[in-house]
Design an enzyme around this catalytic site. Structure first.
Site, PDB file in Angstrom:
ATOM      1  CD  GLU A 137      -1.938  -2.291   1.568  1.00  0.00           C
ATOM      2  OE1 GLU A 137      -0.830  -2.545   2.119  1.00  0.00           O
ATOM      3  OE2 GLU A 137      -2.838  -3.136   1.448  1.00  0.00           O
ATOM      4  CG  HIS A 143     -10.472  -5.766   7.882  1.00  0.00           C
ATOM      5  ND1 HIS A 143      -9.590  -6.355   8.755  1.00  0.00           N
ATOM      6  CD2 HIS A 143      -9.976  -6.005   6.641  1.00  0.00           C
ATOM      7  CE1 HIS A 143      -8.621  -6.930   8.068  1.00  0.00           C
ATOM      8  NE2 HIS A 143      -8.820  -6.722   6.787  1.00  0.00           N
TER       9      HIS A 143
END
Lengths: 380, 327
Positions: free
Chosen positions: B60, B129
């Site tokens: 990322e 998450h």
């Protein structure tokens, strides 16, 4: 990718002739940790290798345009005198914040960047004054930026660590260790996407190699075949922590092999060695769209920044590296090759001193930015 | 008008902008061959190929950085985070690089990039998450922050974001990808950034909601209307930064009561900021203290009942409206 593997091997073999990388052996200590042997840092080895390549270097230097050689020396001297002036005016309180000086590392910026085309892209970390000037920014605009003045290259908004120039394709000047390695990878991505033919020189210090972004970037650059030349300026210290106290495997060039990337170890005190290695990497980037990692070993004479007490190393250590001062070595080479005379060296010194004085005068006289500038350039 | 899911509206926006501008490309994990983890990029790789739709390694920070550099050099990357939770690994590039570049280069280097993906909770995906990060990113000058709640807004705002010359944080919601709505036809349909939308007109109380809390607020408004005959106005800022505070203040001046419903944690939230700005601009118009409905101050639990207890709900919003209306 057999082709990549082959070319990597070839380059590594070449690095063995040029530098000491291939001679490094890994020894496994009794406690199971591995470390380089001491020879990797050996100044005597660097001297011997320099002596060994000197004859061929002197021969090849005669084939290079004399004007270019003179300009290379001028830029090295200018960079040195400019940084000395920065130290002087910093102590007078003219420059605020951080101020990281490049003294001792000039051969890296000059050797590599003066092998570029003007349209090629350069990005570096916060030790950026000399890179900015070699890329074409005027000493006036760099020093005025250090003064936080309106005439600075980014209007006084960046300071020492953030020199930029769209005109000269100089992409900064970045303050987060390693951050620019990823951004530089993106510059290469754009060059390839748009097929501009540009290559990217992406500079960083050896301490940045311990950041994740170094590894993420090399992986992507090799995977996507990006025209980026990663130049690790190994100046031995990340702030006050020596490389040996911070890195389990100190052979940085070889880390590229984890990604199948071509790599070379280069003597960063020898501007012509840096130039030659960079030219090989440029050829690979421009013609094959493949990246390279160059580990260029130099030595930072000054502290990490102006506030560095320097208690982590000895004066003797600094003096030993200064024996191989990059400007002295290059002057000696140019003299031996009968390219430049003592008189011309003096003239270069005078020109550099005059350029620095002009920069001081400009910076002193440039106004502070208008307060209306505070809120501009936040969003387009 | 076509009726599309938010997922397909986003997909249309990407497709149209890829067609419109050769410098636009989409990059992220599983965006190409896999068709997108949540199928927002479905079909794009097959149509446009490797150059325009790029699968990345799970890296990322790395691909966010590639996007920033590519944008500095003239491209218009759309960087997908599989969820915004993973953007935290890339936040150095978003906050220290993308958000600062224009300013620290004295206006020379703009970074026209969109970072997008699902934000907030999903369906029992637990602590790492389920985070809503709008307050985090909205705190940094140099970023725009966008949060659509309908299919039309999703399409119009994403197209505007891609055409914007600034870094844009585009926050979608996984629970909402399947919601359907009418979307105006034509590839010139855009919604300018920075404009709020009144999703339901009312006279007695304002609810400022965004993203997932917009449909919750609309349901709450209907129930309150039916049960208490209280007319609720629902204002959706759509863009968190720059914030259309004028529309919010205008609504509060009319209703004199304000509830803010948001999916993020309440401490230092966007709701806290709106509360301050309304107090600053419309203090004398308030007939009751402002109330907030936010996510509990805890990492998100897994168990279904605990997750529901942590999140804003129609019932919690109704309770807050009753509070400010003294019902």
């Amino acid at each position: 990718m057999p082709k990549t593997a082959t070319s990597t091997k070839k380059v590594s073999a070449k690095a063995g002739l040029n530098g000491s990388a291939a001679k490094t052996t890994q020894s496994v200590k009794a406690n199971g940790s591995s470390a380089d042997d001491g020879s990797y840092f050996d100044l005597e080895l660097a001297k011997a290798e320099y002596a060994a390549r000197r004859d061929s270097q002197l021969r090849s230097i005669k084939t290079i345009d004399k004007k270019l050689l003179r300009e290379m020396l001028y830029q090295m001297v200018l960079g040195r005198r400019f940084e000395e002036k920065c130290a002087e005016v910093y102590r007078m309180g003219k420059i605020g914040g951080f101020c990281h000086l490049y003294i001792g590392q000039e051969a890296i910026a000059i050797g590599s960047m003066m092998a570029l085309e003007p349209s090629d892209m350069v990005i570096t970390a916060y030790r950026d004054h000399v890179q900015a000037m070699v890329k074409g920014l005027s000493p006036e605009s760099v020093l005025a930026e250090l003064y936080g003045k309106e005439g600075g290259c980014v209007k006084g908004k960046g300071g020492s660590m953030h020199m930029f120039s769209q005109e000269h394709q100089f992409y900064g000047g970045h303050g987060i260790v390693g951050g620019q390695i990823g951004v530089g990878t993106g510059l290469g991505y754009a060059a390839k996407y748009k097929a501009t033919g540009q290559v990217v020189l992406c500079f960083f210090g050896e301490a940045a190699v311990n950041q994740g972004i170094f590894h993420e970037s090399l992986n992507m650059a090799q995977l996507w075949k990006l025209p980026v030349i990663y130049i690790c300026e190994n100046n031995h210290y990340g702030m006050g922590t020596s490389q040996e106290r911070a890195m389990s495997i100190r052979n940085i060039a070889k880390k590229a092999e984890s990604y199948g990337m071509a790599n070379e170890f280069v003597d960063g005190m020898d501007v012509m060695a840096v130039r030659e290695a960079t030219l090989r990497a440029i050829d690979r980037a421009r013609n094959e769209s493949m990246p390279t990692l160059l580990e260029v070993r130099a030595y930072r004479y000054m502290g990490h920044s102006m506030s560095d007490p320097g208690n982590y190393r000895t004066r003797d250590e600094i003096a030993r590296y200064q024996e191989r001062d990059p400007i002295l070595l290059f002057k000696d080479t140019l003299k031996a090759a009968k390219v430049l005379s003592d008189k011309e060296f003096d003239k270069i010194e005078q020109e550099a001193a005059a350029a620095v004085e002009r920069a001081v005068e400009f910076a002193e006289n440039s106004p502070y930015p208008s307060e209306s500038e505070l809120l501009t350039d936040v969003l387009v | 008008m076509a009726v599309l899911t938010i997922r397909d509206a986003l997909n249309e926006a990407l497709r149209e902008e890829i067609l419109r501008d050769e410098n636009v490309f989409v990059m992220g994990e599983e965006v190409a061959e896999y068709d997108g983890a949540y199928k927002v990029t479905r079909g794009l790789w097959k149509e446009f190929g490797d150059k325009r739709v790029v699968d990345t390694p799970i890296t990322e920070l790395g691909f966010a950085a590639v996007g920033v550099g590519a944008a500095m050099a003239g491209l218009r990357p759309v960087i997908e985070f599989m969820t915004w939770n993973f953007s935290i690994l890339a936040s150095d590039q978003i906050i220290n690089h993308a958000a600062k570049m224009l300013y620290m280069s004295g206006g020379q280097f703009k970074v026209p990039i969109v970072f997008r993906g699902p934000n907030g909770s999903a369906f029992q995906v637990s602590s790492q998450h389920s985070q809503a990060l709008e307050a985090f990113y909205a705190n940094f000058p140099g970023l725009k922050v966008v949060m659509p709640s309908t299919a039309a807004d999703a399409k119009g705002l994403l197209k505007s974001s891609i055409r914007d010359d600034n870094p844009v944080i585009f926050l979608e919601q996984e629970r909402m990808y399947g919601l359907k709505g009418e979307v105006p036809e034509g590839d010139d349909f855009i919604i300018p950034l920075g404009l709020a939308d009144i999703k339901r007109e009312g006279t007695d109380c304002t609810i400022v909601a965004r993203s997932m809390t917009v449909p919750l607020a609309l349901q709450a408004a209907e129930k309150i209307q039916a049960e208490f005959d209280v007319s609720v106005e629902v204002v959706d800022p759509r863009t968190i930064k720059p914030l259309d505070i004028d529309t919010i203040v205008g609504s509060v001046q009319k209703t004199n009561r304000l509830v803010i419903a948001e999916e993020s944690h309440e401490f230092a939230s966007v709701g806290a900021e709106i509360t301050y700005q309304v107090m600053d601009r419309a203090f004398d118009h308030l007939d009751a203290p402002i109330k907030r409905v936010s996510t509990a101050e805890t990492p998100m639990p897994y168990a279904k009942n605990l997750e529901a207890a942590a999140l804003p709900s129609v019932e919690k919003i109704i309770a807050a409206v009753k509070d400010v209306c003294y019902l």
